[in-house]
Design a protein around this motif. Sequence first.
Motif, short mmCIF file in Angstrom:
data_model
loop_
_atom_site.label_atom_id
_atom_site.label_comp_id
_atom_site.label_asym_id
_atom_site.label_seq_id
_atom_site.Cartn_x
_atom_site.Cartn_y
_atom_site.Cartn_z
N PRO A 176 0.84 -1.20 0.00
CA PRO A 176 0.00 0.00 0.00
C PRO A 176 0.88 1.26 0.00
CG PRO A 176 -0.66 -1.53 1.74
CD PRO A 176 0.62 -2.05 1.17
N ASP A 243 -3.00 4.99 -1.23
CA ASP A 243 -3.97 3.94 -0.88
C ASP A 243 -4.48 4.18 0.53
OD1 ASP A 243 -3.68 2.36 -3.28
OD2 ASP A 243 -1.68 1.86 -2.54
N MET A 319 -4.88 -4.64 4.00
CA MET A 319 -4.76 -4.15 2.62
C MET A 319 -3.78 -5.01 1.82
SD MET A 319 -4.68 -0.07 3.43
CE MET A 319 -4.92 0.56 1.78
#
Length: 402
Positions: A176, A243, A319
Amino acid sequence: MRSVDEHLAEILATVRTLAPLELELERSLGTTLAEDVMTPVELPPFDNSAMDGYAVRSEDVRRAAPGSPVTLPVVDDVAAGDGALYAVGPGHAVRIMTGAPMPAGADAVVPVEWTDGGKTAVAITRSAPAGHAIRRAGEDVPKGEVVLRAGMPIGAAQLGILAGVGRRRALVRPRPRVVVLSTGAELVEPGSMLGAGQIWDSNSFTLTAAVREAGAEGFRAGVVPDDAAVFLDQLDAQLVRADAVITSGGVSMGAYEPVKEALGPLGTVRFQRVAMQPGMPQGFGVVGDDEVPIFALPGNPVSSFVSFILFVRPALRKMQGLPPEIATVRATTATALRSPPGKRSYLRATLSRGPDGASVVSPVRGQGSHQLAALAAADALVVVPEDVTDLPEGAAVEVIPL
Ligand code: AMP
Ligand code: MG
């Protein structure tokens, strides 16, 4: 006030695992594999020598012994990478190097250490049984077998086996990209002079580094003054490459709280009090058309770091497609501890081994949420539950190693 567990549950329910994409191996370190990877060939792909020595028929060297060597003519030389076809007839030897294909007819390799190392004829002083020092095709991985499963974090060895089965790219969940913004009119860049009322910005460095330690990509966007409009502009400019966003400061009950002032009206970010110490004021939500998660952490340096460990790191793991659980260990306290009622506290401490080998945890001096030096001296957080206010020396506690 909501509990730490409720706050984390909301965060984990909101953040999404990043979509997989094909990445070159060179860019895959630290990502998470998103496919099962099979080998297209067996590994090793062919029978080859495990040692430098001589490929022979084992029955020809059966009587070899230190006092009565067996001497064989050396009819060929085969090196690693040699694709020609060789054969060893009865009574012959072929000089062979580690990794070179086994010549037809040979069923053993005599290590060079058991010979006189001859180039035209070799005297062998020990017998080698059939199969000796041969690496068989497929003995590492049979053809078609899965070598790595989806969900595996890609470290050096995993990258190695991807290359080892001939892959140039892999389908992975990327690291991320996380933008870190500090807010505070009092903040100046380290390396510059301090004016009256100023301090050096440390949070953006701590948090960007913590992001990287968590296996994500951290971008330090620097300091924003206590101005909601400037903050929103900066956030807008940074969102394209994010992100997730982490901010520090500007979320408490005072005046000049730019993060709260800017994000509160959006309706997608909630600011609440979480029953923890340090780190009570917390903001979390999503911003922008892509609903990028944003963690609005408190400004006190220890508070923002502890908030990162408790809330941001598990979210980044989710994530990445990894289990979000926070690893803890059990330890006993080296001294008595105190903790506020109704809040879960995270005391900065050092972890060591007692005389009996069990883990012992000692709080460091300086438990204020501004005492960053004490945090830097600590390597663990002692978790004291909400309903516990006093712990005697020798009490069993849960500890988060840092
Ligand atoms: P705030 O949450 O903005 O009210 O800040 C709380 C405390 O943390 C204040 O004493 C700030 O000066 C301090 N602080 C806020 N941001 C930073 C930072 N980036 N680096 C160091 N200290 C900070
Ligand atoms: Mg502030």
